[in-house]
Scaffold this motif. Structure first.
Motif, PDB file in Angstrom:
ATOM      1  N   ILE A   2       0.847  -1.177   0.000  1.00 19.95           N
ATOM      2  CA  ILE A   2       0.000   0.000   0.000  1.00 19.95           C
ATOM      3  C   ILE A   2       0.889   1.236   0.000  1.00 19.95           C
ATOM      4  CG2 ILE A   2      -1.729   1.297   1.303  1.00 19.95           C
ATOM      5  CD1 ILE A   2      -2.529  -1.515   2.431  1.00 19.95           C
ATOM      6  N   ASP A   3       0.632   2.131  -0.907  1.00 22.15           N
ATOM      7  CA  ASP A   3       1.397   3.367  -1.003  1.00 22.15           C
ATOM      8  C   ASP A   3       0.675   4.437  -0.202  1.00 22.15           C
ATOM      9  OD1 ASP A   3       2.679   5.723  -1.733  1.00 22.15           O
ATOM     10  OD2 ASP A   3       2.814   5.170  -3.848  1.00 22.15           O
ATOM     11  N   LYS A   4       1.283   4.910   0.865  1.00 22.46           N
ATOM     12  CA  LYS A   4       0.612   5.865   1.755  1.00 22.46           C
ATOM     13  C   LYS A   4       0.270   7.166   1.044  1.00 22.46           C
ATOM     14  CE  LYS A   4       4.025   8.709   3.972  1.00 22.46           C
ATOM     15  NZ  LYS A   4       4.458   9.274   5.193  1.00 22.46           N
ATOM     16  N   TYR A   9      -4.928  10.747   4.388  1.00 22.15           N
ATOM     17  CA  TYR A   9      -5.124  10.607   5.828  1.00 22.15           C
ATOM     18  C   TYR A   9      -5.774  11.830   6.450  1.00 22.15           C
ATOM     19  CZ  TYR A   9      -0.802  13.172   6.922  1.00 22.15           C
ATOM     20  OH  TYR A   9       0.163  14.120   7.032  1.00 22.15           O
ATOM     21  N   GLY A  10      -5.550  13.013   5.908  1.00 24.94           N
ATOM     22  CA  GLY A  10      -6.248  14.192   6.423  1.00 24.94           C
ATOM     23  C   GLY A  10      -7.744  14.112   6.173  1.00 24.94           C
ATOM     24  N   GLY A  11      -8.133  13.439   5.107  1.00 23.75           N
ATOM     25  CA  GLY A  11      -9.544  13.286   4.764  1.00 23.75           C
ATOM     26  C   GLY A  11     -10.270  12.251   5.598  1.00 23.75           C
ATOM     27  N   LEU A  12      -9.537  11.473   6.403  1.00 20.47           N
ATOM     28  CA  LEU A  12     -10.185  10.445   7.225  1.00 20.47           C
ATOM     29  C   LEU A  12     -11.099  11.061   8.277  1.00 20.47           C
ATOM     30  CD1 LEU A  12      -7.261   7.904   7.720  1.00 20.47           C
ATOM     31  CD2 LEU A  12      -9.216   7.721   6.173  1.00 20.47           C
ATOM     32  N   LYS A  13     -10.944  12.352   8.549  1.00 21.70           N
ATOM     33  CA  LYS A  13     -11.845  13.028   9.488  1.00 21.70           C
ATOM     34  C   LYS A  13     -13.240  13.169   8.881  1.00 21.70           C
ATOM     35  CE  LYS A  13      -8.456  15.832  11.944  1.00 21.70           C
ATOM     36  NZ  LYS A  13      -8.135  17.188  12.404  1.00 21.70           N
ATOM     37  N   ASN A  35     -13.145  16.096  14.829  1.00 20.04           N
ATOM     38  CA  ASN A  35     -12.268  16.246  15.991  1.00 20.04           C
ATOM     39  C   ASN A  35     -11.273  15.090  16.139  1.00 20.04           C
ATOM     40  OD1 ASN A  35     -13.589  18.648  16.830  1.00 20.04           O
ATOM     41  ND2 ASN A  35     -15.246  17.386  17.652  1.00 20.04           N
ATOM     42  N   SER A  36     -11.204  14.222  15.150  1.00 17.50           N
ATOM     43  CA  SER A  36     -10.355  13.029  15.236  1.00 17.50           C
ATOM     44  C   SER A  36      -8.885  13.373  15.424  1.00 17.50           C
ATOM     45  CB  SER A  36     -10.497  12.176  13.976  1.00 17.50           C
ATOM     46  OG  SER A  36     -11.785  11.631  13.876  1.00 17.50           O
ATOM     47  N   THR A  37      -8.276  12.668  16.350  1.00 16.38           N
ATOM     48  CA  THR A  37      -6.824  12.715  16.512  1.00 16.38           C
ATOM     49  C   THR A  37      -6.235  11.324  16.283  1.00 16.38           C
ATOM     50  OG1 THR A  37      -7.002  12.346  18.898  1.00 16.38           O
ATOM     51  CG2 THR A  37      -6.891  14.640  18.139  1.00 16.38           C
ATOM     52  N   THR A  38      -7.116  10.335  16.129  1.00 14.63           N
ATOM     53  CA  THR A  38      -6.713   8.960  15.848  1.00 14.63           C
ATOM     54  C   THR A  38      -7.604   8.396  14.748  1.00 14.63           C
ATOM     55  OG1 THR A  38      -8.191   8.059  17.535  1.00 14.63           O
ATOM     56  CG2 THR A  38      -5.908   8.523  18.211  1.00 14.63           C
ATOM     57  N   PHE A  39      -7.142   7.324  14.149  1.00 17.24           N
ATOM     58  CA  PHE A  39      -7.966   6.603  13.179  1.00 17.24           C
ATOM     59  C   PHE A  39      -7.779   5.115  13.386  1.00 17.24           C
ATOM     60  CE2 PHE A  39      -3.924   7.020  11.026  1.00 17.24           C
ATOM     61  CZ  PHE A  39      -3.809   5.940  10.172  1.00 17.24           C
ATOM     62  N   PRO A  64      -2.308   7.251  15.476  1.00 14.38           N
ATOM     63  CA  PRO A  64      -2.487   8.707  15.523  1.00 14.38           C
ATOM     64  C   PRO A  64      -2.784   9.234  14.117  1.00 14.38           C
ATOM     65  CG  PRO A  64      -0.229   8.096  16.150  1.00 14.38           C
ATOM     66  CD  PRO A  64      -0.960   6.842  15.819  1.00 14.38           C
ATOM     67  N   LEU A  65      -3.652  10.217  14.033  1.00 17.36           N
ATOM     68  CA  LEU A  65      -4.007  10.803  12.740  1.00 17.36           C
ATOM     69  C   LEU A  65      -2.936  11.837  12.373  1.00 17.36           C
ATOM     70  CD1 LEU A  65      -6.020  10.817  10.451  1.00 17.36           C
ATOM     71  CD2 LEU A  65      -7.389  12.464  11.710  1.00 17.36           C
ATOM     72  N   SER A  66      -1.855  11.316  11.804  1.00 15.28           N
ATOM     73  CA  SER A  66      -0.699  12.127  11.422  1.00 15.28           C
ATOM     74  C   SER A  66       0.066  11.368  10.350  1.00 15.28           C
ATOM     75  CB  SER A  66       0.213  12.354  12.628  1.00 15.28           C
ATOM     76  OG  SER A  66       0.762  11.111  13.067  1.00 15.28           O
ATOM     77  N   GLU A  67       1.048  12.018   9.788  1.00 14.09           N
ATOM     78  CA  GLU A  67       1.870  11.338   8.789  1.00 14.09           C
ATOM     79  C   GLU A  67       2.590  10.143   9.405  1.00 14.09           C
ATOM     80  OE1 GLU A  67       5.154  12.278   5.337  1.00 14.09           O
ATOM     81  OE2 GLU A  67       4.052  13.924   6.269  1.00 14.09           O
ATOM     82  N   GLU A  68       3.080  10.306  10.627  1.00 13.53           N
ATOM     83  CA  GLU A  68       3.745   9.195  11.310  1.00 13.53           C
ATOM     84  C   GLU A  68       2.767   8.057  11.584  1.00 13.53           C
ATOM     85  OE1 GLU A  68       3.863  12.439  12.494  1.00 13.53           O
ATOM     86  OE2 GLU A  68       5.844  12.879  11.682  1.00 13.53           O
ATOM     87  N   GLY A  69       1.555   8.427  11.969  1.00 10.52           N
ATOM     88  CA  GLY A  69       0.530   7.417  12.196  1.00 10.52           C
ATOM     89  C   GLY A  69       0.194   6.653  10.931  1.00 10.52           C
ATOM     90  N   MET A  70       0.164   7.363   9.794  1.00 12.03           N
ATOM     91  CA  MET A  70      -0.092   6.691   8.522  1.00 12.03           C
ATOM     92  C   MET A  70       1.054   5.748   8.186  1.00 12.03           C
ATOM     93  SD  MET A  70      -2.131   5.984   6.121  1.00 12.03           S
ATOM     94  CE  MET A  70      -3.415   7.138   6.557  1.00 12.03           C
ATOM     95  N   ASP A  71       2.294   6.158   8.468  1.00 10.45           N
ATOM     96  CA  ASP A  71       3.434   5.253   8.268  1.00 10.45           C
ATOM     97  C   ASP A  71       3.263   3.983   9.097  1.00 10.45           C
ATOM     98  OD1 ASP A  71       4.734   7.027   6.526  1.00 10.45           O
ATOM     99  OD2 ASP A  71       5.988   7.880   8.120  1.00 10.45           O
TER     100      ASP A  71
END
Length: 104
Positions: A2-4, A9-13, A35-39, A64-71
């Motif tokens: 899967i290519d991140k 990931y910003g749209g997951l909110k 208000n999501s900070t996690t997914f 976490p809903l962040s680039e690191e979290g997506m990694d």
């Protein structure tokens, strides 16, 4: 696998994102709307959609809903695929048999 860069990931909110890889389906969704900070990421076998797949066939993890979290999420998806490759390949084969039997 899967290519991140393909996962918004910003749209997951706002809305869920789903896909599949060789028999392993996945669904990503923000945990608290705008208000999501996690997914949460769920994995489950082909052929059915998330709602039609029995809960006991699903597995999930929270990030976490962040680039690191997506990694982390993409690494987890890759790890789960490799750990159960036979299961995912079997579900893909079963899906093909289901489609042939139903004439689709």
């Amino acid at each position: 696998m899967i290519d991140k860069r393909l996962v918004p990931y910003g749209g997951l909110k706002k809305e869920a994102f789903s896909g599949s890889h060789h028999g392993m389906r996945y669904l990503m969704n923000g945990d608290d709307g705008k208000n999501s900070t996690t997914f949460t990421v769920w994995i489950y076998p082909e052929p059915w959609c998330f709602e039609q797949t029995p809960d006991e066939e699903k597995e999930s993890a929270v990030f976490p809903l962040s680039e690191e979290g997506m990694d982390q999420a993409v690494a987890w998806l890759n790890e789960r695929y490799e750990a159960e490759k036979k299961r995912w390949n079997r579900s893909l084969q079963d899906m093909m048999h289901t489609l042939v039997r139903t004439g689709r």
